[in-house]
Every structure is written in C-alpha cells, then in structure tokens.
Design a protein around this motif. Structure first.
Motif, PDB file in Angstrom:
ATOM      1  N   THR A   1      36.164 -48.628 -78.810  1.00 39.68           N
ATOM      2  CA  THR A   1      36.885 -48.622 -77.543  1.00 39.68           C
ATOM      3  C   THR A   1      37.167 -50.039 -77.074  1.00 39.68           C
ATOM      4  O   THR A   1      38.223 -50.323 -76.496  1.00 39.68           O
ATOM      5  CB  THR A   1      36.099 -47.862 -76.444  1.00 39.68           C
ATOM      6  OG1 THR A   1      34.729 -48.229 -76.532  1.00 39.68           O
ATOM      7  CG2 THR A   1      36.239 -46.376 -76.595  1.00 39.68           C
TER       8      THR A   1
ATOM      9  N   GLY B   1      49.021 -56.652 -74.993  1.00 39.50           N
ATOM     10  CA  GLY B   1      50.346 -56.080 -74.827  1.00 39.50           C
ATOM     11  C   GLY B   1      50.820 -55.366 -76.076  1.00 39.50           C
ATOM     12  O   GLY B   1      51.902 -54.800 -76.115  1.00 39.50           O
ATOM     13  N   GLN B   2      50.000 -55.400 -77.135  1.00 33.33           N
ATOM     14  CA  GLN B   2      50.333 -54.619 -78.322  1.00 33.33           C
ATOM     15  C   GLN B   2      49.705 -53.265 -78.152  1.00 33.33           C
ATOM     16  O   GLN B   2      48.644 -53.151 -77.595  1.00 33.33           O
ATOM     17  CB  GLN B   2      49.720 -55.264 -79.588  1.00 33.33           C
ATOM     18  CG  GLN B   2      49.755 -56.756 -79.609  1.00 33.33           C
ATOM     19  CD  GLN B   2      51.051 -57.261 -80.162  1.00 33.33           C
ATOM     20  OE1 GLN B   2      51.686 -56.562 -80.942  1.00 33.33           O
ATOM     21  NE2 GLN B   2      51.462 -58.449 -79.761  1.00 33.33           N
ATOM     22  N   GLY B   3      50.327 -52.242 -78.650  1.00 30.58           N
ATOM     23  CA  GLY B   3      49.683 -50.923 -78.603  1.00 30.58           C
ATOM     24  C   GLY B   3      48.484 -50.904 -79.531  1.00 30.58           C
ATOM     25  O   GLY B   3      48.330 -51.809 -80.342  1.00 30.58           O
ATOM     26  N   PRO B   4      47.668 -49.889 -79.452  1.00 32.81           N
ATOM     27  CA  PRO B   4      46.488 -49.811 -80.310  1.00 32.81           C
ATOM     28  C   PRO B   4      46.817 -49.568 -81.784  1.00 32.81           C
ATOM     29  O   PRO B   4      45.958 -49.634 -82.613  1.00 32.81           O
ATOM     30  CB  PRO B   4      45.672 -48.637 -79.745  1.00 32.81           C
ATOM     31  CG  PRO B   4      46.455 -48.053 -78.641  1.00 32.81           C
ATOM     32  CD  PRO B   4      47.697 -48.850 -78.422  1.00 32.81           C
TER      33      PRO B   4
ATOM     34  N   ARG C   1      40.194 -51.313 -78.944  1.00 30.11           N
ATOM     35  CA  ARG C   1      41.450 -50.770 -78.399  1.00 30.11           C
ATOM     36  C   ARG C   1      41.796 -51.469 -77.088  1.00 30.11           C
ATOM     37  O   ARG C   1      42.945 -51.802 -76.840  1.00 30.11           O
ATOM     38  CB  ARG C   1      41.320 -49.268 -78.164  1.00 30.11           C
ATOM     39  CG  ARG C   1      41.345 -48.479 -79.444  1.00 30.11           C
ATOM     40  CD  ARG C   1      41.441 -46.971 -79.203  1.00 30.11           C
ATOM     41  NE  ARG C   1      40.973 -46.299 -80.402  1.00 30.11           N
ATOM     42  CZ  ARG C   1      39.783 -45.724 -80.530  1.00 30.11           C
ATOM     43  NH1 ARG C   1      38.945 -45.695 -79.523  1.00 30.11           N
ATOM     44  NH2 ARG C   1      39.432 -45.177 -81.673  1.00 30.11           N
ATOM     45  N   TRP C   2      40.749 -51.702 -76.264  1.00 30.20           N
ATOM     46  CA  TRP C   2      40.958 -52.373 -74.983  1.00 30.20           C
ATOM     47  C   TRP C   2      41.518 -53.772 -75.214  1.00 30.20           C
ATOM     48  O   TRP C   2      42.452 -54.214 -74.535  1.00 30.20           O
ATOM     49  CB  TRP C   2      39.631 -52.415 -74.221  1.00 30.20           C
ATOM     50  CG  TRP C   2      39.698 -53.131 -72.908  1.00 30.20           C
ATOM     51  CD1 TRP C   2      40.086 -52.631 -71.698  1.00 30.20           C
ATOM     52  CD2 TRP C   2      39.355 -54.506 -72.684  1.00 30.20           C
ATOM     53  NE1 TRP C   2      40.011 -53.590 -70.728  1.00 30.20           N
ATOM     54  CE2 TRP C   2      39.556 -54.747 -71.298  1.00 30.20           C
ATOM     55  CE3 TRP C   2      38.896 -55.548 -73.493  1.00 30.20           C
ATOM     56  CZ2 TRP C   2      39.321 -55.997 -70.723  1.00 30.20           C
ATOM     57  CZ3 TRP C   2      38.659 -56.783 -72.921  1.00 30.20           C
ATOM     58  CH2 TRP C   2      38.874 -57.005 -71.548  1.00 30.20           C
TER      59      TRP C   2
ATOM     60  N   GLU D   1      45.110 -53.628 -76.175  1.00 31.45           N
ATOM     61  CA  GLU D   1      45.953 -53.341 -75.015  1.00 31.45           C
ATOM     62  C   GLU D   1      46.167 -54.579 -74.168  1.00 31.45           C
ATOM     63  O   GLU D   1      47.237 -54.801 -73.618  1.00 31.45           O
ATOM     64  CB  GLU D   1      45.315 -52.238 -74.151  1.00 31.45           C
ATOM     65  CG  GLU D   1      45.538 -50.843 -74.700  1.00 31.45           C
ATOM     66  CD  GLU D   1      44.491 -49.859 -74.195  1.00 31.45           C
ATOM     67  OE1 GLU D   1      43.838 -50.155 -73.166  1.00 31.45           O
ATOM     68  OE2 GLU D   1      44.319 -48.818 -74.846  1.00 31.45           O
ATOM     69  N   GLN D   2      45.127 -55.431 -74.072  1.00 31.59           N
ATOM     70  CA  GLN D   2      45.255 -56.637 -73.248  1.00 31.59           C
ATOM     71  C   GLN D   2      46.357 -57.535 -73.782  1.00 31.59           C
ATOM     72  O   GLN D   2      47.052 -58.221 -73.053  1.00 31.59           O
ATOM     73  CB  GLN D   2      43.938 -57.449 -73.245  1.00 31.59           C
ATOM     74  CG  GLN D   2      42.737 -56.709 -72.714  1.00 31.59           C
ATOM     75  CD  GLN D   2      43.044 -55.899 -71.491  1.00 31.59           C
ATOM     76  OE1 GLN D   2      43.450 -56.424 -70.466  1.00 31.59           O
ATOM     77  NE2 GLN D   2      42.888 -54.592 -71.596  1.00 31.59           N
TER      78      GLN D   2
END
Lengths: 356, 178
Positions: free
Chosen positions: A340, A350-353, A343-344, A347-348
């Motif tokens: 997790t 700006g790229q998707g997971p 993934r976080w 996301e930070q």
C-alpha cells in the motif's frame, strides 16, 4: 550503515573504508530484490523489471548481484542456514515448529504493538510507514578455506574437525541441533521439520551439549538467559538471508580468490534494539554469558581474545587464535515499504499505480 | 579527558599498563562517560513531597536483600541513592557495564515493578516501561567531567568469576599441600 560500522564491530579488513562501492557511499538510494523459486520464474520477473526500468528516468543501477541458495542448501561453511525464525503473532501461516511462543507483530511491522506494548512507527507520514519494516543488509565474505584449515588443524583424536565446526555453530552441518544430539549428527532429526528446531537450553546451562559461545545459541539464546534480566523477545530478527558466489571445491584448503559468502538480511522495526543489540551484545562479545571479550566464532573479528570455549568435563577446551571467517564487504540499512505504501508513493508522483 | 595515576609503580598490585594500552575516557552513548567497559551515570532529580522519607524507608527495608536482587542484573558495579537539599532532591549515581541505554527496554519488560518502586518518589518519573523513560533519564542526567575506574577492562561478571577462580585456586593449592 557505514556510520554505524565501527560500533557494529566492522574493523580492520571489514572497516567501512574498505567496503565495496557503492556500499559506504551516499549513492545507494533504492534497493530492488527479486526472489523466485526457479530460474524460469526469475527470468520472467527480471524481464518485467527491466522493462519498467527502461521506462523510468532518473534512476541508474549502481550495483547488481546474483544471489541464491546453493544446490545442497548449505552456506559456504557447509552448514544449513535459516532454520530458525520468529513466529509472528497474527501470522496467517501456521507456525514452523519451534520451542517459543509468537512474537508481537510490532517487532517486525510498523503500525502494530510490539513486545513492550508500544506501537512502532516507521517513516512518516503514516501511509508511507504503515505495514513497513527496516532491513539490515550485509554482504559478508566467508573465508571457507580458512575455516576448513582451522578445524582440521585443531582436530584431535577426541575432537574431530566436523565436531569442532558443529561446536562453533551449535548445529551439525545438516542442521541437527547440538542441544538434541551433542555427540553426532542425526538425520532423523535434520530431516524432520517437526523436530529440527524444537529444543531448549534449559537442561544445558553450562553448555556441555551446545557451547554457550556457539553461533546459534548466541544469535537466539531461547531460554538460556534465565539468570539475567533480559527479554529475548524484544531482540528477535526475521531473517531472509541468502548466499552468493561459487562454492569452494570440496576438499580444497587454499583460497581460490573468488568472492563468496552470505547476503545477510534481517528485518525488524527497531534496528538498535533488535539487529544492533544482537550484534553488539550477543555476537561481538561474551560478557552477557560471563565469557568476557570472547566473540562469536563464526562472525567474530580480530578484536578481543579470539578464543572459543568448548565447555567439557573435566576441563574445558579453549581453541586459540580463531581466525576471522567473515569479512564485511559492505552493508546498508533500508526501509521496506508495504504494497500500500508503494501504491501511495506512485500516486504522489502523479503516475497511476500501473500493474503493481 | 582522563584523570588517572601518573606513575607506573607496581607496588600496589595494579596491573601493568603502558600509556599506549591505557583505555581512554569516551562517551557512554547518549549521556555519561565510559572508561573501558565501565560507564558512569549521575542523575539529580527533585523528590515529591514526602518522597524523601518514603524512599529512605524503602532503601532501609530492602538493604538486606539487595545483593540477591541485583545479582540478576549483573552489570551494576555500584549504585548510591543520596537524598540532599533538605529532603528535596535525590542524587542517584552508578557505575555499570556497557553503554547508556542497552538494557533499559529489558528492564522495562522484565523488572518494571522493582525499578519503579525505587524511583516513583521522584517528581514526574513516568515509569521505566513507558516510552518517555529514556528521555526522563537523559533530562536529569549530568555527564561527569572526570571518570576513573580501577579495573576498567573488568565487568561485574569478570570480577565475580575472578573471585571464584581465586578461591578455587587457593583450595586446590591448599589441598595439594596438605
């Protein structure tokens, strides 16, 4: 880790100034480890990783190692390794057979209560630290030839080379613990997962079966420290160590110049209380068991007495001038983020997971 | 700094040392000084109202079993509780083996009642098992400016073992001569 190297006992040849680059420099930012159960699966994973690496900018590989267990499952000293690991409270997997109870998950994962009842927190913010761990990673060159020469030189009629090695490690090469079979190896034990790791030191306080100074007894004292104020459960380590380098041909007593050894990997939430405590209190000295400056025979360096005490009746044996069998080539401390957290992080940016 | 004997006379049975092999005074970790194996810890803290009387009584009652109680810790060379300043302050001083905080977490899980019993009369003492324990100790600790130990390489366990060995050796020689 270079800043802690002296404190950890990395002196002489193992000192941080001699470490293999990039260990000991500030050029290590991220480590990536791929494990698979066979070569095909490893290649598939490796290809996927290469693909992703080429799509990412701003990162370059500084160091690469191929590691993996040898075909016989032994380390370069010829011993089976990694038998004992803590059983983590709340683990979905059934416990491996062992003598001790579960250890609180907070000793290994951030965000959960540890053995002291405190919730360990990793790096902040919480989405980054939660479910993560710290890792102590060390590349240890193992002096296989020096070990073979030493046990042969010290062998006597009553103390064979193999027995000396077993006394130093605390298990026979097969993994049979001395605590259960002090006189000889016993494959009925080493081939039985329900017995190989189920033992206590309570009936052997003086170390006549398994020396007090033996490696496995030092690294995990179990119930052998009842006479002192120490909580063994707050000093446990989850190990994921592996092996590197080609085996030294059986019977060869001279070093062949190849680099070989152990990649030690220890996972915990408090590097000071867990990894560093074991190393500095239980391996790098002997005061905790009344053995003054005697070190662990397998990991010890040239400080202190470099003797190894084998308790015996009527008189103990003391092996002298135990050489260094382990040279630190480098090491580093890492934070291991959870899925997790990964993934976080993605996301930070700006790229998707993507396909994590 | 290091304060110590400047002569090398052996008439007092002191072990031979050369200047190059004498241990140097270093830091014991977060606070305190260390010489060889032995570190010093000096704490000065305010006592609660009535705390001085309670602590004195506790110390008086526990004196008889102190050896037995401390044998399990086995790293404390000595310790003293000094109540001063008209019963308002405590000076706690100890010489112990190793670095500053190595076993505090173990004390916290294994013997919290014992330690809290002796320190609960100190103002704002949080409990040895709490996360604030180390900060509390560091807040009240004063690092010494000079530290000397007569046998810096000898830990408590080394000394106790040495005592047993001397006794056994004398018995052996006596038996051989009788």
């Amino acid at each position: 880790m270079a800043a802690r190297a002296h404190h950890l006992g990395d002196r002489g040849e193992s000192a941080a100034e001699h470490w293999e680059a990039p260990f000991g420099t500030d050029q290590i930012h991220v480590a990536f480890a791929l494990f698979a159960s066979n070569e095909i699966a490893l290649d598939t994973a490796r290809e996927a990783a290469k693909q992703a690496y080429h799509e990412i900018g701003g990162i370059s590989v500084q160091y690469h190692m191929d590691v993996g267990m040898m075909p016989d499952g032994r380390t370069h000293l010829g011993f089976r390794d990694g038998i004992s690991n803590p059983y983590i409270d709340g683990s979905p997997f059934p416990p491996a057979f062992g003598h001790e109870g579960p250890v609180k998950s907070g000793e290994f994962l951030f965000g959960y209560p540890n053995e002291s009842g405190q919730i360990m927190e990793g790096p902040s913010p919480a989405p980054l630290g939660h479910n993560g761990s710290y890792l102590s990673l060390r590349k240890l060159h193992i002096c296989a030839a020096a070990y073979r020469r030493y046990v042969q030189e010290k062998a006597t009629a009553s103390l064979s080379a193999e027995r000396i090695g077993a006394k130093m490690v605390g298990r026979w090469p097969s993994g049979t613990p001395l605590a259960l079979s002090p006189e000889e190896d016993d494959t009925r034990l080493s081939e039985d997962e329900s017995r190989i790791n189920v033992f206590s030191y309570a009936d052997d306080p003086k170390g006549f079966k398994c020396p007090i100074s033996a490696h496995v007894r030092r690294a995990f004292p179990r119930d052998s420290l009842q006479d002192q104020v120490v909580d063994v459960n707050i000093h446990r380590l989850l190990r994921r160590s592996t092996v590197y380098g080609p085996a030294l041909t059986k019977g060869v007593l001279e070093d062949d110049g190849h680099d070989r050894g152990i990649i030690f990997a220890g996972i915990c939430t408090s590097l000071i209380r867990q990894y560093e405590f074991i190393k500095t209190e239980w391996l790098n000295g002997g005061n905790f068991v009344g053995l003054s400056t005697e070190q662990d025979p397998v990991t010890g360096n040239k400080d202190g007495e470099h003797t190894f005490t084998i308790p015996a009746k009527p008189l103990r044996h003391r092996l002298k001038e135990v050489p260094e069998f382990s040279i630190t080539r480098g090491g580093e401390y890492f934070f291991i983020p959870s899925l997790t957290a990964l993934r976080w992080l993605a996301e930070q940016a700006g790229q998707g997971p993507s396909d994590l | 700094m290091s304060v110590g004997p400047t002569s090398h006379a052996q008439s007092n049975n002191a072990p031979q040392t050369s200047t190059s092999s004498e241990p140097q005074v270093i830091s014991a970790g977060r606070s305190g000084l260390r010489l060889g194996q032995i570190s010093e810890l000096t704490i000065i803290a305010p006592l609660k109202p009535g705390g001085a009387d309670r602590l004195r009584e506790k110390l008086r009652q526990s004196a008889a079993h102190q050896q037995e109680r401390m044998a399990k810790i086995a790293t404390v060379h000595d310790m003293r509780f000094v109540i001063f300043d008209q019963d308002t302050r405590l000076l706690f001083a100890t010489a112990y083996d190793g670095d500053w905080d190595t076993y505090i977490d173990d004390f916290g899980t294994q013997i919290p009642d014992l330690l809290n019993y002796f320190f609960e009369d100190v103002e704002e003492f949080p409990g040895i098992e709490t996360p604030g324990a180390k900060d509390f100790i560091a807040k009240h600790q004063v690092t010494a400016s000079g530290w000397y130990a007569a046998y810096p390489s000898q830990t408590v366990r080394d000394i106790w073992r040495g005592q047993r060995v001397v006794q056994a050796f004398n018995e052996l020689i006596d038996a051989a001569q009788s």
